[in-house]
Design an enzyme around this catalytic site. Sequence first.
Site, PDB file in Angstrom:
ATOM      1  N   HIS A 153       0.909  -1.219  -0.167  1.00  0.00           N
ATOM      2  CA  HIS A 153      -0.075   0.023  -0.043  1.00  0.00           C
ATOM      3  C   HIS A 153       0.743   1.085  -0.048  1.00  0.00           C
ATOM      4  O   HIS A 153       0.246   2.261  -0.287  1.00  0.00           O
ATOM      5  CB  HIS A 153      -1.015   0.072   1.240  1.00  0.00           C
ATOM      6  CG  HIS A 153      -0.377   0.181   2.544  1.00  0.00           C
ATOM      7  ND1 HIS A 153      -0.234  -0.829   3.544  1.00  0.00           N
ATOM      8  CD2 HIS A 153      -0.059   1.400   3.092  1.00  0.00           C
ATOM      9  CE1 HIS A 153       0.252  -0.135   4.480  1.00  0.00           C
ATOM     10  NE2 HIS A 153       0.451   1.150   4.197  1.00  0.00           N
ATOM     11  N   ASP A 206      -0.286  -7.518   1.505  1.00  0.00           N
ATOM     12  CA  ASP A 206       0.113  -6.392   1.552  1.00  0.00           C
ATOM     13  C   ASP A 206       1.694  -6.388   1.487  1.00  0.00           C
ATOM     14  O   ASP A 206       2.255  -6.184   2.380  1.00  0.00           O
ATOM     15  CB  ASP A 206      -0.524  -5.400   2.640  1.00  0.00           C
ATOM     16  CG  ASP A 206      -0.298  -4.162   2.810  1.00  0.00           C
ATOM     17  OD1 ASP A 206       0.197  -3.503   1.540  1.00  0.00           O
ATOM     18  OD2 ASP A 206      -0.263  -3.479   3.581  1.00  0.00           O
ATOM     19  N   THR A 310       2.605   2.302   7.895  1.00  0.00           N
ATOM     20  CA  THR A 310       3.661   2.890   7.282  1.00  0.00           C
ATOM     21  C   THR A 310       4.922   1.444   7.093  1.00  0.00           C
ATOM     22  O   THR A 310       5.960   1.880   6.886  1.00  0.00           O
ATOM     23  CB  THR A 310       4.409   3.892   7.972  1.00  0.00           C
ATOM     24  OG1 THR A 310       4.560   3.612   9.430  1.00  0.00           O
ATOM     25  CG2 THR A 310       3.623   5.195   7.817  1.00  0.00           C
TER      26      THR A 310
END
Length: 385
Positions: A153, A206, A310
């Site tokens: 992402h 992800d 993050t």
Amino acid sequence: MGRWCQTVARGQRPRTSAPSRAGALLLLLLLLRSAGCWGAGEAPGALSTADPADQSVQCVPKATCPSSRPRLLWQTPTTQTLPSTTMETQFPVSEGKVDPYRSCGFSYEQDPTLRDPEAVARRWPWMVSVRANGTHICAGTIIASQWVLTVAHCLIWRDVIYSVRVGSPWIDQMTQTASDVPVLQVIMHSRYRAQRFWSWVGQANDIGLLKLKQELKYSNYVRPICLPGTDYVLKDHSRCTVTGWGLSKADGMWPQFRTIQEKEVIILNNKECDNFYHNFTKIPTLVQIIKSQMMCAEDTHREKFCYELTGEPLVCSMEGTWYLVGLVSWGAGCQKSEAPPIYLQVSSYQHWIWDCLNGQALALPAPSRTLLLALPLPLSLLAAL
């Protein structure tokens, strides 16, 4: 035996009786097994050297994956250039000692009480800042001399120039040990999904890779971390560490740290975590939220260091070697500290990582001290065969 312990005897062998030869071989195998060296893939936390079987997942969209998987070689990455400005002492391989420049997961700062930025950078030399047009967007982790692992992402932006900053604890300034390296190729998992249910709940697959334009020069501040094998099992309530810089801000709070932060967390059972998120989100219990490719870690005090979105690495130490077990993927938000952050489980994507590295060798963990001390006896036994 696996490649880690395989030895080849050459030349004429002296004749020995069959019983004595069999007994010596049996003793050798028992010694190696007790030293944790039955096979690299069977040692806890080690990369498996067996060829992966699952060939259904490919890496996309900007990468071409090989049709056959490379075998992991018993060697370090191809580039091992040591910069003289940061390398003060070379550690020769000898009995009980291992050259840290020839293995992964080695931390150059062993004193956990030192908190100055330089010491923290030496403690976590695989940490990098992933940047878009020169601005930090996420954390990344060095896994090979030309490869950085991060979350998908953080790689969805188009028309940007990606780069990574290595060797620096500071997010907004360069140091003598730091360098900015441009990215040659961005690779995202083909089955990445930004959301499975709604908004922030349940990102799938992800994971992403960055191939750098040039190989990194290893130093006390730049080193790869070890990857866990597919059979890596992390016990519930194990203590591991999250490192990184965190979010730039969330709801006007939690300003991003300028230097690398570190936080100890406790590994949770996936079933308990899944039950918690069902109660928290009211998603029907028939739907599994926390998949086997995910993991949870308890951290009830995230008000200062908010890291849920993050890509911060979750790392665990085993016998002095650090392994990358997870990447921060999603969560309910730092203001809801009772909800544990969710990590992508790196061992579930070992095959995918192998495919995308396209044959570049990974550094392997250094042999344990037990093995190094036990080797002279097996070698003498082999010489007698």
